[in-house]
Write an enzyme that holds these catalytic residues in place. Structure first.
Site: not given
Length: 233
Positions: A15, A41, A43, A46, A48, A196
């Protein structure tokens, strides 16, 4: 890349989040050479249209870098999740979009402050949105897995679980509120584990990965790879 090469035989994939900022999307291509799943990742949160454009940069195999999984905040809404799913360039039920539910850094008080509802209620709501939008899976803490398992309409969603740390590292997760050990999460129904800090912050990452595999009784050679994901390897 040296860490990734050593960890590749021991983990199911990698990741990357803050490395996307420092290295760009090319880091996804670089990690794919090790033949493991690569989860980007960013994330994304916003409108579409912008969600679709940003997701395509990561997961569309024709125009993007072909990440195995890409994260979008479910709180952006069903329309944004649908836009992300439609942008990934895959056919059939192979969408690579993961919907982020409630961050594991939130406790009950924090979730109430942000969303105005209990954690489990919000995770369930976001998971239903993810299923409705056709997402590949969700990101949630291990503490919600039992609840999600009670809802058949969510069965096909893959569960990616962060906030994971073996017992010998739990004290180090000071900013994580809803956590579990690897074995607890797998027993509860996790499909992928995000690990991690336990790999990288103390000692040798490969030795730490091997220690975690032994703790959960998993043989990485049995299925050609480990069950966890190194974070920013």
């Amino acid at each position: 890349m040296a860490h990734a090469e050593r960890l590749a035989p021991l983990v199911g994939g990698f990741k990357v989040n803050d490395l996307l900022d420092t290295c760009g999307v090319q880091i996804v291509r670089d990690l794919k050479q090790f033949g493991r799943l690569v989860m980007a990742d960013p994330k994304i949160y916003d409108t579409p249209k912008t969600v679709a454009n940003r997701a395509a940069a990561y997961c569309d195999p024709q125009t993007g870098v072909g990440a195995s999984l890409v994260t979008v905040h479910a709180s952006a809404g069903v329309d944004a999740l649908v836009a992300a799913v439609q942008s990934d360039g895959h056919e059939g039920d192979t969408h690579s979009i993961l919907a982020i539910t409630v961050l594991t850094s939130f406790d009950e008080e924090g979730c109430q402050e942000v969303y105005g509802h209990p954690t489990k209620a919000m995770v369930l709501r976001f998971a239903r949105w993810a299923a409705l939008a056709g997402c590949h899976g969700i990101v949630c803490s291990g503490q919600e897995l039992g609840l999600l398992a009670k809802h058949p309409e969510l069965k096909r969603l893959k569960r990616v679980v962060p906030g994971i740390s073996p017992a010998w590292f739990q004290a180090e997760l000071k900013d994580q509120k809803r956590t579990m050990t690897p074995k607890e999460a797998l027993d509860a129904g996790a499909d992928y584990l995000e690990i991690g800090r336990a790999l990288f912050e103390k000692g040798d990452p490969a030795q730490n990965a091997q220690r975690i595999l032994e703790e959960i009784g998993f043989d990485p050679t049995a299925r050609g790879g480990g069950c966890g994901m190194g974070d920013d390897a």
